[in-house]
Design an enzyme around this catalytic site. Structure first.
Site, PDB file in Angstrom:
ATOM      1  N   GLU A 161     119.614  55.562 100.060  1.00 33.80           N
ATOM      2  CA  GLU A 161     120.730  54.947  99.346  1.00 33.80           C
ATOM      3  C   GLU A 161     121.674  56.017  98.831  1.00 33.80           C
ATOM      4  O   GLU A 161     121.297  57.164  98.632  1.00 33.80           O
ATOM      5  CB  GLU A 161     120.223  54.087  98.179  1.00 33.80           C
ATOM      6  CG  GLU A 161     119.073  54.678  97.361  1.00 33.80           C
ATOM      7  CD  GLU A 161     119.396  55.937  96.607  1.00 33.80           C
ATOM      8  OE1 GLU A 161     120.538  56.061  96.117  1.00 33.80           O
ATOM      9  OE2 GLU A 161     118.535  56.813  96.488  1.00 33.80           O
ATOM     10  N   GLY A 303     117.496  61.229  96.471  1.00 32.82           N
ATOM     11  CA  GLY A 303     117.843  59.977  97.132  1.00 32.82           C
ATOM     12  C   GLY A 303     118.220  60.240  98.574  1.00 32.82           C
ATOM     13  O   GLY A 303     117.696  61.154  99.208  1.00 32.82           O
ATOM     14  N   GLU A 304     119.107  59.420  99.117  1.00 34.01           N
ATOM     15  CA  GLU A 304     119.580  59.535 100.506  1.00 34.01           C
ATOM     16  C   GLU A 304     118.489  59.238 101.537  1.00 34.01           C
ATOM     17  O   GLU A 304     118.723  59.361 102.729  1.00 34.01           O
ATOM     18  CB  GLU A 304     120.135  60.937 100.807  1.00 34.01           C
ATOM     19  CG  GLU A 304     121.280  61.374  99.951  1.00 34.01           C
ATOM     20  CD  GLU A 304     121.780  62.774 100.282  1.00 34.01           C
ATOM     21  OE1 GLU A 304     121.310  63.376 101.291  1.00 34.01           O
ATOM     22  OE2 GLU A 304     122.638  63.279  99.539  1.00 34.01           O
ATOM     23  N   GLY A 305     117.287  58.871 101.104  1.00 31.09           N
ATOM     24  CA  GLY A 305     116.161  58.739 102.033  1.00 31.09           C
ATOM     25  C   GLY A 305     115.501  60.064 102.332  1.00 31.09           C
ATOM     26  O   GLY A 305     114.691  60.160 103.259  1.00 31.09           O
TER      27      GLY A 305
END
Length: 336
Positions: A161, A303-305
């Site tokens: 995300e 975040g960001e995966g």
């Protein structure tokens, strides 16, 4: 699939496929024949069985691994809950497209295809201290977008995300589902100072009070307190379950996004493996509440995966040991 009502979505969440016992058992039997003491590879052995169960294959594969990053914008940023301005969401989506973010590098190393899906990032959700973040149809549209993003031909998937301010909705959802109020679940996110941290706690507690009438329903919680990218992750995780695609779960925001599924179905997250525990306050407690045991703790909070994508390499290692090792008979090694 397009969901048209909370009831429609709830029905999909309450009737989930349960995976293949026979495939998982086949992996376990093979593990016991390989040239090692039984159980000596620890969780690598159970990861291989988990892959098999949710892919429905006696011999799992990882030919197509995908990372999807969903991006959304949050009205609650008006409460001063982030150290970064809201326009950074749009800027970071452009950075993903240009290959300059951490997730671009991690996806390449993991041999994973990366897709970035912005969800109306030019338009913020409602400020949940003043109104619901999303109405029913707006929430369902985001869930449906996430659902449609997952293909049946994927062997393993990670979700990430991007959304400035989104640790605040994540903490609010966690508090709504598991209790404890804003202070228990709130961390510094992008690095807010003490005053910013206090503003986050205040905003969350105000949102919980305003939407108290919705807190008994996990879907209404996700709509009133969440964000479009969280709703899309929820929908994508539901699609993965129905399509037979195992999921690697990233950090606090992604975990909060899928937590409503666990409240709607006791085994709702059985196809999910927690990649890591992030440094963001609240994530460890949320994983414990969901009974998810992370693979590693590297102090990550990007975040960001990113954590999920890093864990792809662990899963690949588990599979390579399972498929590549010789049995005692094949290697001519004496068993005990």
């Amino acid at each position: 699939m397009t969901f048209t009502s909370f009831e429609d979505l709830r029905a999909a969440c309450e009737s989930l496929p349960m995976g293949s016992d026979s495939a998982a058992e086949a992996v376990a039997r093979r593990q016991d024949t390989l040239t090692k003491p039984q159980g000596s590879l620890g969780r690598l052995e159970t990861i291989a069985a988990w892959l098999a169960r949710w892919q429905g294959r006696d011999m799992p594969k990882l030919d197509k691994v995908k990372v999807i990053v969903f991006a959304g914008s949050h009205g609650v940023t008006a409460q001063g809950v982030s150290a970064y301005p809201s326009e950074v969401t749009v800027q970071m989506v452009a950075n993903f497209a240009g290959g300059g973010a951490a997730i671009n590098q991690l996806a390449r190393v993991a041999g994973a295809e990366l897709a970035v899906i912005p969800l109306e990032i030019e338009r913020q959700t409602g400020d949940f201290t003043q109104e619901p973040a999303m109405g029913e149809q707006e929430f369902l549209a985001a869930v449906s977008a996430g659902y449609e993003a997952v293909g049946k031909d994927t062997d393993l998937i990670c979700f990430g995300e991007m959304g400035i301010g989104n640790t605040t909705p994540a903490a609010a959802i966690s508090a709504a589902l598991f209790g404890g109020g804003g202070e228990k679940w709130t961390g510094r996110g992008t690095g807010v100072d003490d005053a910013g941290l206090k503003r986050k706690v205040t905003a969350i507690d105000k949102g919980l009070a305003l939407h108290a009438g919705s807190l008994s329903d996990p879907l209404k919680v996700a709509a009133a307190l969440g964000g479009r990218e969280l709703a899309a992750i929820f929908g994508a995780t539901l699609a993965a379950r129905r399509h037979g695609v195992p999921v690697l779960l990233d950090g606090f925001v992604c975990t909060a996004a899928v937590a409503p599924l666990a409240r709607l179905h006791d085994a709702g997250l059985d196809h999910v493996l927690a990649a890591h525990v992030s440094a963001e306050a609240g994530h460890r407690s949320l994983l414990e509440a969901l009974e998810l045991k992370p693979l590693f703790d590297l102090g990550m909070r990007l975040g960001e995966g990113s954590g999920a994508c890093l864990a792809v390499n662990v899963v690949r290692s588990a599979l390579e040991c399972h498929t590549g090792m010789a049995s005692f008979v094949e290697a001519g090694v004496s068993e005990k």
